[in-house]
Structures are given as structure tokens and as C-alpha cells.
Design an enzyme around this catalytic site. Structure first.
Site, mmCIF file in Angstrom:
data_model
loop_
_atom_site.group_PDB
_atom_site.id
_atom_site.type_symbol
_atom_site.label_atom_id
_atom_site.label_comp_id
_atom_site.label_asym_id
_atom_site.label_seq_id
_atom_site.Cartn_x
_atom_site.Cartn_y
_atom_site.Cartn_z
ATOM 1 N N SER A 48 0.798 -1.226 0.000
ATOM 2 C CA SER A 48 0.000 0.000 0.000
ATOM 3 C C SER A 48 0.829 1.273 0.000
ATOM 4 C CB SER A 48 -0.943 0.015 1.207
ATOM 5 O OG SER A 48 -0.222 -0.101 2.423
ATOM 6 N N ASP A 336 -2.150 8.655 7.603
ATOM 7 C CA ASP A 336 -3.122 7.859 8.355
ATOM 8 C C ASP A 336 -2.373 6.999 9.368
ATOM 9 O OD1 ASP A 336 -2.015 5.788 6.874
ATOM 10 O OD2 ASP A 336 -3.771 5.475 5.602
ATOM 11 N N HIS A 339 0.577 5.178 6.785
ATOM 12 C CA HIS A 339 1.244 5.698 5.590
ATOM 13 C C HIS A 339 1.670 7.151 5.735
ATOM 14 C CE1 HIS A 339 -1.715 2.550 4.404
ATOM 15 N NE2 HIS A 339 -0.656 2.086 3.750
#
Length: 371
Positions: A48, A336, A339
């Protein structure tokens, strides 16, 4: 002490990500000012941290194709786990390439593949069973399988010889391993930690890693950029589960450290045994240490809290659909629970491209591209 990496609470929200026109479309509008790309293409493998939308249409809880993700990205949410750019977006632009489209879209058009493909998938790991709590994801092995499919498609239009020459000059960007810790080793519903200590687990990961990189080499890749793992004990998700008063978890950082050491050894071994191969290692650990120590000098005032998230350190529940994020996102290191913000991604991307040996070795990406 046992940790449980908080599950991302991703809701299956259907929002259109990138709309492609004339081959690259949305991504084409975000190109660099460099008129001639420094390399023919870049192919991206990872999770991600560098995913650009491959999970959007999967039956997965690991998605970011909804606001406020992409709030600062032209066109809005794309599936990037950021408010804007990821690190590989910055690298692509510095190479003079358009932003690299996700395989989920590029697989249907050889025209979209011409500058490379992004195979990265949120929740994916080096190990096949990593990230299982999120249901669907694309592990490293399958990402390499998808790359092979791409080569087959491209060979039908450019010919094997031309493809081989272009591929040897192109860059393979790989950033894997985070989820093997966060969504495997550190999860209470996985028994991995009962079978492996920190060093044994790092050995297992790099054994698999070596096989996948060697396979890429055998498929024609010659230039590799491999990103190490950052200070995972400093991310909001881990801080939310510890009693460190906002300071990094030394226990988690020490757990991950053998992996980075192993990856450096892996690169040395592969360089010695794979003729004409070139490897660059990005020391994300050093890059983040520098960021945290010199945060004020870089313009960051919030170093231990997610800009979009709830609970302790903004890390107990990650960014939910249409949640209101912080206003001054450029002042935050973390977007977040897991990340970095676009500001950090751009900064580290530039350091990887132009930087010195404290961050990137034995050469930087600009130097690799020139070879």
C-alpha cells in the site's frame, strides 16, 4: 510483549479512480517537464505504500479509492494510500515518465503499458498468507506473475529483441515486507511468532525475496531499486497500541531491523551472481530517522499522529470514508495510521533520486538511470 496491528477499517466504497484517455489520460497530465525520459519504463512491485489502485476492484478491505484519500491528488481518489503522491510517483516524474498506471487498468491496453506498470497491492506481502484478514490482495509472487503476463502482451507488438533491450534499461522498483510484519508476524491471529524469532523470520522473508527478484532478472530485468523498511515502531498504528507516550516502540523497530540487514546482504549477493545486474538500496530507516530528528527543519510539526484517523495518535482506526482530515497536511509526517503524507513521499522520493550514500547506495536512482 505482544502487539496486534490494528486492522484497517476499509469500507467497500465504489468510487471511480483514474479515468484514462489517449493511452495515459489522467496519469499523462501529471508528467514531468523532462522531454526525454531517462529510462524506457518503470515497473513497480510492493504494497500500500506504493499501490496506485490495484485493489480498487478486488473483494478486499484494503482500499483507498474514496475521499479523503487523494484529497490533494489531481482528479481525487485513485487507490493511493496517501493524500496525494506516493514515493514512486515522485520518482517517475523525476525520470521523465508519466505516473505509472496500476496493472488493474493497464492489463487491458498495451498502450497503457508503454512506460511501465504498477503491480503493488495493499495488504500484500512477500509471504503468500500475509494480509489474509483483508481477504483479497496480490502477493509478491502473483505480482511477478502479472509482470510476466505484461511482457507476453508487449512482445506481441514490439518484438522480443526490442522488448529485451528496453527492459534491460528499465527500472524495477520494489518495496515489500511491511505487511509481513504488520499483517502477519505482529497479528495475534497468526502463529508466525511462535515458530520464528526475529532473525529466523527475516531469513525466511529474504529467502523468498531473493527467489522473486531472481525471477525478475530471468525475465529480463537488470536495473533494480529496492526500498528497505522504515521505522515501523514509529507509525501511529503501533504507537496507539503501546505505552511509549508517543515515542517509537524500540521493540518493533528491533524486530524489523534484521530484515533490512538481510536485504542489504541479499543485494550484495545478487549483484555478485547475476551478470550485468545493477542494484540500488533505499535506506528508508535512515530517511525516517533523519525526518524525525530534524522534523522542524523539514517543516513538520506533527510527527506521531495520523492526519486522518481516530483514537490514540490517530492510529486506532485508520482513515474512514469522507472523514475530515487535518487541515495543514504538509505539517504532518503521517497521513493515516500506517502511511506517510504526500509531503514525506515527495521528500523521500527526491532523496532516493538525487541523494547521497546515507540514504541511497551504492548510487542514487539518477545515476542508475544513466547507466
Amino acid at each position: 510483549m505482544k502487539f496486534m496491528a490494528t486492522k484497517l477499517i476499509w469500507v467497500l466504497v465504489t468510487i471511480t479512480a483514474c479515468i484514462f484517455k489517449h493511452g495515459i489520460g489522467q496519469e499523462e497530465a501529471e508528467t514531468s517537464s523532462v522531454s526525454q525520459p531517462l529510462v524506457p519504463a518503470m515497473f513497480i512491485f510492493g504494497d500500500s505504500l506504493i499501490d496506485s489502485g490495484n485493489n480498487n476492484n478486488l473483494a478486499s478491505f484494503a482500499k483507498a479509492n474514496y475521499l479523503p484519500y487523494g484529497i490533494d491528488f489531481r482528479g481525487g481518489p485513485t487507490g493511493r494510500f496517501s493524500n496525494g503522491y506516493t514515493m514512486v510517483d515522485t520518482v517517475a516524474q523525476l525520470l521523465g515518465l508519466p505516473l505509472i498506471p496500476p496493472y488493474a487498468q493497464a492489463q487491458y491496453s498495451t498502450d497503457l503499458m508503454r512506460y511501465g506498470v504498477n503491480y503493488a497491492s495493499a495488504a500484500a506481502g512477500i509471504l503468500e498468507n500475509t494480509g489474509g484478514d483483508f481477504i483479497s490482495r496480490i502477493p509478491f509472487k502473483q505480482q511477478v506473475n502479472n509482470f510476466e503476463k505484461t511482457l507476453y502482451q508487449l512482445s506481441s507488438i514490439v518484438g522480443a529483441g526490442e522488448l529485451s533491450q528496453g527492459l534491460a534499461k528499465s527500472i524495477m522498483f520494489i518495496g515489500m515486507g511491511s505487511n509481513d510484519y504488520l499483517n502477519n508476524y505482529l497479528m495475534v491471529n497468526y502463529d508466525t511468532k511462535d515458530h520464528y524469532n526475529a532473525q529466523q523470520f527475516a531469513d525466511l522473508l529474504t529467502e523468498k525475496y531473493t527467489k522473486h527478484v531472481t525471477r525478475l532478472y530471468n525475465l529480463g530485468a537488470r536495473k533494480f531499486v529496492i526500498a528497505g523498511l522504515g521505522l515501523m515502531g514509529c507509525i501511529p498504528s503501533i504507537l496507539a497500541q503501546t505505552n511509549t507516550n508517543g515515542y517509537c516502540s524500540d521493540e518493533v523497530n528491533e524486530l524489523v531491523s534484521p530484515f533490512n540487514t538481510n536485504v542489504k546482504m541479499m543485494i550484495n549477493n545478487l549483484s555478485a551472481n547475476l551478470p550485468n545486474s545493477r542494484f540500488v538500496y533505499i535506506d528508508i530507516n535512515n530517511a525516517f530517522q533523519d525526518l524525525l530528528i530534524n522534523s522542524q527543519a523539514y517543516g513538520f510539526s506533527v510527527v506521531n499522529r495520523g492526519c486522518c484517523g481516530t483514537g490514540k495518535n490517530g492510529g486506532q482506526v485508520s482513515c474512514l470514508p469522507f472523514q475530515m482530515p487535518c487541515q495543514d497536511r504538509s505539517r504532518y509526517i503521517f497521513w493515516d495510521a500506517f502511511h506517510p503524507t504526500e509531503a514525506v513521499n515527495v521528500l523521500i522520493g527526491k532523496k532516493a533520486f538525487y541523494g547521497g550514500s546515507e540514504i541511497v547506495s551504492p548510487m542514487n536512482i539518477q545515476q542508475l538511470a544513466s547507466l
